[in-house]
Design an enzyme around this catalytic site. Structure first.
Site, PDB file in Angstrom:
ATOM      1  N   ARG A 186       0.849  -1.093  -0.049  1.00  0.00           N
ATOM      2  CA  ARG A 186       0.070  -0.015  -0.010  1.00  0.00           C
ATOM      3  C   ARG A 186       1.031   1.358   0.008  1.00  0.00           C
ATOM      4  O   ARG A 186       0.474   2.188  -0.720  1.00  0.00           O
ATOM      5  CB  ARG A 186      -0.870   0.000   1.044  1.00  0.00           C
ATOM      6  CG  ARG A 186      -2.051  -1.101   1.334  1.00  0.00           C
ATOM      7  CD  ARG A 186      -3.025  -0.853   2.396  1.00  0.00           C
ATOM      8  NE  ARG A 186      -3.781   0.470   2.282  1.00  0.00           N
ATOM      9  CZ  ARG A 186      -4.481   0.965   3.317  1.00  0.00           C
ATOM     10  NH1 ARG A 186      -4.434   0.397   4.501  1.00  0.00           N
ATOM     11  NH2 ARG A 186      -5.335   2.164   3.113  1.00  0.00           N
ATOM     12  N   CYS A 245      -1.023   6.218   9.149  1.00  0.00           N
ATOM     13  CA  CYS A 245      -1.485   4.942   8.482  1.00  0.00           C
ATOM     14  C   CYS A 245      -2.445   5.139   7.281  1.00  0.00           C
ATOM     15  O   CYS A 245      -2.195   6.373   6.660  1.00  0.00           O
ATOM     16  CB  CYS A 245      -1.854   3.745   9.410  1.00  0.00           C
ATOM     17  SG  CYS A 245      -3.309   4.626  10.498  1.00  0.00           S
TER      18      CYS A 245
END
Length: 285
Positions: A186, A245
Site C-alpha cells: 500500500r 497509516c
C-alpha cells in the site's frame, strides 16, 4: 503505567477490581459489524465493547479521513458513561495484535489519562492461556461497568498530534519524519483496498505495524524494537517522528511500539492517508 502493555496473567489477576476497566475493541476494517458480533459470542469477563467506527471516531466529512478523531470532550463523556474514573486502569484488547486496541490507548492519553494499556497478544493470547471467558448471551450492548469511584477529568494531552497543514508545511521545510504504518504494497501504491488514491505522502518512510510483533502475536521485546526503530530513524529523536497509516488507527501501533521501546514523544497524524489523499492538490508519491 511503566509500559503501555499488560500481559494476560497480570490482567486475569486484576479482573473484578473496582479500578480496572476492560474494553473490547475488536474490529474488521472491511466488515465493520464483525467486532461486535465477536464480542456478543464471547468476551473477557466484564469487558465493555467500544466500536472503532463510532466510539473511537468522530463525524466524517468528505475531507477529514475515514476515522477522524471525535471532540476530546465527547470522547471523555463516552468513557464516563462506560464507568471510567480518574484512578482507573483502562485496558484495551482486540484480535489483531493490538492494531485496534492501540487507538484506545492513544486516545486515553489524548484526554490526559495516563493509566491505559494494551493487552499484549489480545484475545488470541487470552484464549491460548485458557483464561476465563464470558460467553453468556447478551440482550444488548453493555454500555457501562458501573459508576466510577472518581470523576474522569479532561486533562492536558499526554500525546501530541499534527494536522494535514503541518504535514504539508513539513514538505517544504522538513522538521519531522513521517512514518507510514501501512503494509508495504500500500505504501508503494501497488494496491489500495480502502482509499480512492494509491501511494504515500512524499518523504514518508515505511514501517508496517505488523513488524512490531513476534511470531506469537505479542510485541517484540523492548530492546529489539528499540534497535529496529533506531536503524530506521537514524539520528532523529522520537519527537521528530510523526506516525500515519490509512486512517489514524494502526499508526497508533507504531507509536505504542516506540513508547514500549523507551522512545517516547513521537506524534500522530490522525487524518493519515485517507485525509491526505482527499485533497487532489496535495502531492502523492
Amino acid at each position: 503505567m511503566s509500559s503501555p502493555l499488560i500481559d494476560c496473567s497480570t490482567l486475569a489477576a486484576r479482573l473484578g477490581r473496582d479500578n480496572v476497566r476492560v474494553f473490547d475493541v475488536r474490529h474488521d476494517l472491511a466488515r465493520p459489524g464483525a467486532g461486535f458480533q465477536a464480542y456478543r459470542e464471547a468476551r473477557i469477563p466484564g469487558a465493555i465493547f467500544l466500536d472503532v467506527e463510532t466510539d473511537l471516531s468522530g463525524a466524517r466529512t468528505s475531507t477529514n479521513g475515514r476515522h477522524p478523531l471525535p471532540a476530546r470532550a465527547a470522547f471523555r463523556q463516552r468513557m464516563v458513561e462506560a464507568g471510567v474514573g480518574e484512578d482507573d486502569l483502562v485496558v484495551a484488547y482486540d484480535a489483531q495484535g493490538g492494531a485496534m486496541a492501540a487507538r484506545l490507548w492513544w486516545m486515553m492519553r489524548w484526554i490526559g489519562h495516563a493509566q491505559a494499556a494494551v493487552l499484549d497478544g489480545g484475545w488470541p493470547a487470552w484464549l491460548a492461556q485458557g483464561l476465563p471467558v464470558d460467553d453468556a448471551p447478551l440482550d444488548e450492548q453493555r454500555a457501562s461497568s458501573g459508576a466510577a469511584a472518581s470523576p474522569l477529568h479532561l486533562n492536558e494531552p499526554l500525546v501530541g498530534s499534527v494536522s494535514a497543514d503541518e504535514v504539508a508545511a513539513n514538505l517544504e521545510r522538513p522538521e519531522f519524519l513521517v512514518l507510514d504504518a501501512r503494509a508495504h504494497a500500500r505504501y508503494l501504491g501497488e494496491v489500495e483496498p480502502l482509499d480512492p488514491v494509491a501511494g504515500h505522502i512524499p518523504g514518508a518512510l515505511n514501517r508496517p505495524h505488523t513488524e512490531n510483533l513476534a511470531q506469537d502475536g505479542r510485541f517484540k521485546p523492548a530492546q529489539a524494537l528499540r534497535e529496529e526503530f533506531a536503524a530506521l530513524l537514524g539520528e532523529r529523536a522520537p519527537h521528530q517522528v510523526v506516525h500515519q497509516c490509512g486512517s489514524g488507527i494502526t499508526a497508533c501501533h507504531n507509536l505504542l511500539a516506540m513508547e514500549h521501546a523507551g522512545l517516547t514523544g513521537s506524534r500522530l497524524y490522525p487524518g493519515s492517508w485517507s485525509e491526505w489523499c482527499a485533497d487532489p492538490l496535495r502531492p502523492v508519491a
